[in-house]
Design a protein around this motif. Structure first.
Motif, PDB file in Angstrom:
ATOM      1  N   LYS A  59      -4.116   4.490   1.817  1.00  0.00           N
ATOM      2  CA  LYS A  59      -5.187   4.804   1.430  1.00  0.00           C
ATOM      3  C   LYS A  59      -5.770   6.272   2.426  1.00  0.00           C
ATOM      4  O   LYS A  59      -5.965   7.346   2.008  1.00  0.00           O
ATOM      5  N   LYS A  60      -5.325   5.989   3.740  1.00  0.00           N
ATOM      6  CA  LYS A  60      -5.687   7.226   4.645  1.00  0.00           C
ATOM      7  C   LYS A  60      -4.733   7.994   4.765  1.00  0.00           C
ATOM      8  O   LYS A  60      -4.829   9.395   4.846  1.00  0.00           O
ATOM      9  N   LEU A  88      -2.580  -1.335   2.576  1.00  0.00           N
ATOM     10  CA  LEU A  88      -3.245  -0.964   1.674  1.00  0.00           C
ATOM     11  C   LEU A  88      -4.172   0.213   2.366  1.00  0.00           C
ATOM     12  O   LEU A  88      -4.363   1.489   1.760  1.00  0.00           O
ATOM     13  N   LEU A  89      -5.021  -0.230   3.318  1.00  0.00           N
ATOM     14  CA  LEU A  89      -5.631   0.819   4.061  1.00  0.00           C
ATOM     15  C   LEU A  89      -5.082   1.957   4.589  1.00  0.00           C
ATOM     16  O   LEU A  89      -5.522   3.091   4.743  1.00  0.00           O
ATOM     17  N   THR A  90      -3.809   1.655   5.172  1.00  0.00           N
ATOM     18  CA  THR A  90      -3.084   2.683   5.906  1.00  0.00           C
ATOM     19  C   THR A  90      -2.647   3.552   4.795  1.00  0.00           C
ATOM     20  O   THR A  90      -2.772   5.001   5.016  1.00  0.00           O
ATOM     21  N   THR A 105      -3.758  -6.027   3.307  1.00  0.00           N
ATOM     22  CA  THR A 105      -4.922  -5.465   3.647  1.00  0.00           C
ATOM     23  C   THR A 105      -4.537  -4.090   4.499  1.00  0.00           C
ATOM     24  O   THR A 105      -5.038  -3.043   4.244  1.00  0.00           O
ATOM     25  N   ASP A 106      -3.852  -4.331   5.395  1.00  0.00           N
ATOM     26  CA  ASP A 106      -3.889  -3.284   6.297  1.00  0.00           C
ATOM     27  C   ASP A 106      -2.715  -2.249   5.840  1.00  0.00           C
ATOM     28  O   ASP A 106      -3.081  -1.151   5.947  1.00  0.00           O
ATOM     29  N   GLN A 118       0.169   2.364  -3.101  1.00  0.00           N
ATOM     30  CA  GLN A 118      -1.155   1.820  -3.132  1.00  0.00           C
ATOM     31  C   GLN A 118      -1.296   0.903  -4.246  1.00  0.00           C
ATOM     32  O   GLN A 118      -1.829  -0.195  -4.213  1.00  0.00           O
ATOM     33  N   TYR A 162      -8.265  -9.367  -3.438  1.00  0.00           N
ATOM     34  CA  TYR A 162      -8.934  -8.164  -3.801  1.00  0.00           C
ATOM     35  C   TYR A 162      -9.751  -8.170  -5.155  1.00  0.00           C
ATOM     36  O   TYR A 162      -9.156  -8.143  -6.195  1.00  0.00           O
TER      37      TYR A 162
END
Length: 82
Positions: free
Chosen positions: A15-16, A11-13, A8-9, A48, A61
């Motif tokens: 995306k940013k 993936l969020l990184t 999750t971390d 991603q 997810y």
């Protein structure tokens, strides 16, 4: 930190970072640097996708399939914008 939190971390990184690369590329004057940002954006999108598939395959997810009415509504909304 467990595997779910790591993915999750990550993936969020990603995306940013992709959002940043997209912004940098769109505002870049130097063609070579712009090309580098677009290359990084493309690689980030691939990462991603892999992370999303890994999370989804483990049930971390969840996505809800859209029904026909929701698809048509979104199509109409964005068709009117064009």
């Amino acid at each position: 930190m467990n595997d779910q939190e790591r993915i999750t971390d990550l993936l969020l990184t990603e995306k940013k970072m992709s959002a940043n690369y997209n912004e940098f590329a769109s505002e870049c004057v130097n063609p070579q640097l712009r090309s580098q940002f677009l290359d990084l954006l493309n690689k980030g999108q691939s990462i991603q996708s892999e992370l999303f598939q890994a999370a989804q395959s483990r049930g971390w997810y969840q996505t809800t399939p859209a029904d026909g009415a929701q698809i048509n509504q979104a199509f109409q909304k964005f068709s009117n914008m064009a």
